[in-house]
Write a protein that holds these residues in place. Structure first.
Motif: not given
Length: 533
Positions: A164-174
């Motif tokens: 989940f952390t990787a997905a959250y970081n990606q959304k944060g980057n977007d």
């Protein structure tokens, strides 16, 4: 060799500068923490003035209420969640009265910001989903996308789950990209989002450049300075620049304290670093400050963070305290033993001193007795010398007299003049000879003891003192005690010398002692104190 020495000296100077500058910053932070209540009082006074200003309006318009609660919200948003949330809810009530959809969405942004600051992720998500971005102006859309980015980055930090952390970081980057697309590349919003994104992606070099540009801005608020200094501190620590990292973190903590900011991470991160470096006491003090701030603000996720670290530091602190207690106990026991040893040595020394004093007294007494004996020996030697001479002189005179008498008798016998013998013998006056003998004795004695008569009379009253007749040096009574003074104390010997009976000597002595000012037993002791020359 010269280059080597120069390098060593430079290194020492650098270490000295490191210690001095860092210590100075810690001293400044500690001084700020001492005045923490004063800074909070300034903040509360400013808030109270805003409240008073709002209360003064008897019938405030919706716009006045909106402006007043917005000002209060800005003061509370990094200070106290409950109060900030209350102000945001009041704004939520007032906003519809303004007939401005942008204000309604703006209030949602404010609510979303404090909910996220408090660690209420579910509630933050619900609010963010309810916001209509098209109703926001450009600046507010940047704030909206920035809040979305921060939400997902904070969620990633909170969960720390591989998937989940990787997905959250990606959304944060977007969302960060969306906000940056609307921002000026030289603006604070753009650089802070760029630095945060690069930091999340592990591009430390690019992140450093962004944050260093921000730190060069002149108009940063204390809270903005603290946020970016903390981020740059993390990058420096990651890159191995320990001094710069700690200095920035301390400066961030100072800015938070002086601005009365409670929604902060600087002092928490500083406590963690100090704990890892072994400075448990300072780490414990700082993490307590962090917990106090998080509790005051109502930052639930910060409290959880602190709750994970605090027991470890407290445990270490308790171990340190216990170790110090044991050391103190050991030192106390050692000090007690040393004290008892000192007391024992003092007692022994005092006993030895007491013995030495007794021995000193004995020695002094022995010396006095020896001196007295020496004095007596000197006196005895003088008496002996004088009376030996006196004895030979007297004997010589009497031998001469006897020789003349013998010749006279022999001549008369040869000449047959027997009758003249009686006349010659009749001329021998034994009483007169004895008187002459006594006079010679007196002369010799008074030569040795010139103050004898005065000293003797001082032992009597005026009327009982000895009177010396003309032509005499001493009377019989004085002569008796003169013999005693030179050591002849036997009554029988004194009687033979003076041609008296023993009873007469005894009677003289008894009669004179009774008249004395001193007791009979002490009379002769005082007599012996009369000094010779």
């Amino acid at each position: 060799m010269k280059h080597f020495l120069a390098t060593i000296i430079g290194l020492l100077c650098a270490l000295s500068t490191f210690a001095t500058s860092t210590d100075s910053l810690f001293n400044e932070l500690n001084a700020a923490l001492v005045k923490k209540k004063e800074y909070e009082a300034i903040k509360l006074k400013r808030i109270d003035e805003l409240k008073q200003s709002l209360r003064k309006e008897q019938n405030p318009t919706a716009q006045q209420l909106y402006n007043g609660y917005s000002s209060l919200y800005e003061e509370y948003k990094t200070f106290n969640y409950d109060s900030a949330f209350y102000c945001a809810k009041q704004l939520e009530k007032v906003a519809p009265q303004l007939n401005d959809k942008a204000k309604i969405e703006e209030v949602k942004l404010k609510i979303g910001f404090i909910l996220l600051s408090s660690g209420m992720f579910k509630e933050t998500y619900d609010v963010l989903q309810s916001i209509i971005p098209s109703s926001l102006n450009k600046k507010e859309r940047v704030e909206f996308f920035s809040l979305q980015a921060r939400y997902y980055f904070d969620l990633a930090d909170f969960h720390k789950d591989k998937y989940f952390t990787a997905a959250y970081n990606q959304k944060g980057n977007d969302f960060a990209d969306s906000a940056m697309a609307l921002s000026d590349p030289a603006s604070y919003d753009y650089l802070s989002l760029q630095g945060l994104k690069n930091l999340r992606n592990g591009d430390m070099k690019a992140a450093t450049k962004s944050y260093e540009q921000i730190m060069s801005f002149k108009n940063l608020t204390p809270h903005q300075f603290a946020i970016n200094a903390s981020s740059l501190s993390f990058i420096y620590a990651y890159s191995g620049h320990e001094k710069e990292s700690v200095d920035l973190l301390v400066k961030a903590a100072i800015a938070d304290v002086k601005s009365a900011t409670k929604e902060t991470v600087a002092i928490l991160n500083l406590a963690d670093i100090l704990y890892k470096k072994g400075n448990t006491q300072t780490a414990y003090d700082y993490i307590k400050q962090a917990l106090e701030d998080a509790t005051y603000y109502g930052a639930r996720h910060r409290e959880i963070q602190i709750g994970a670290i605090l027991p470890i530091i407290e445990g270490q602190q308790l171990s340190t305290v216990e170790h110090q207690r044991k050391l103190l106990l050991g030192y106390s026991i050692l000090a007690t033993v040393l004290f008892l040893m000192v007391v024992t040595f003092i007692v022994i020394i005092f006993k030895q001193l007491k013995k030495l004093k007794v021995a000193d007294k004995i020695i002094k007494l022995a010396n006095e007795n020896l001196q007295h004996t020496n004095d007596l020996l000197k006196e005895a030697n003088k008496i002996k010398d004088e009376y030996i001479v006196y004895y030979f002189n007297v004997c010589s005179e009497y031998i001469d007299k006897l020789e003349r008498l013998k010749k006279s008798i022999e001549q008369k016998l040869l000449m047959g003049r027997g009758d003249d013998l009686k006349t010659t013998l009749a001329k021998v006056d034994l009483h007169k000879e004895r008187e002459g003998l006594f006079l010679s004795f007196d002369k010799v004695f008074l030569k040795l003891f010139p103050n004898f008569v005065q000293g003797f009379n001082s032992l009597f009253k005026e009327e009982d003192r000895m009177k010396i007749e003309d032509g005499q040096l001493m009377n019989p009574e004085l002569r008796i005690f003169a013999l005693i003074r030179i050591g002849i104390t036997d009554n029988d010997r004194i009687a033979k010398i003076l041609d008296y009976s023993v009873n007469t000597i005894y009677a003289y002595k008894t009669r004179i002692k009774k008249k004395s000012l001193v007791s009979n037993d002490d009379f002769e002791e005082y007599l012996m104190k009369i000094q010779s020359v």
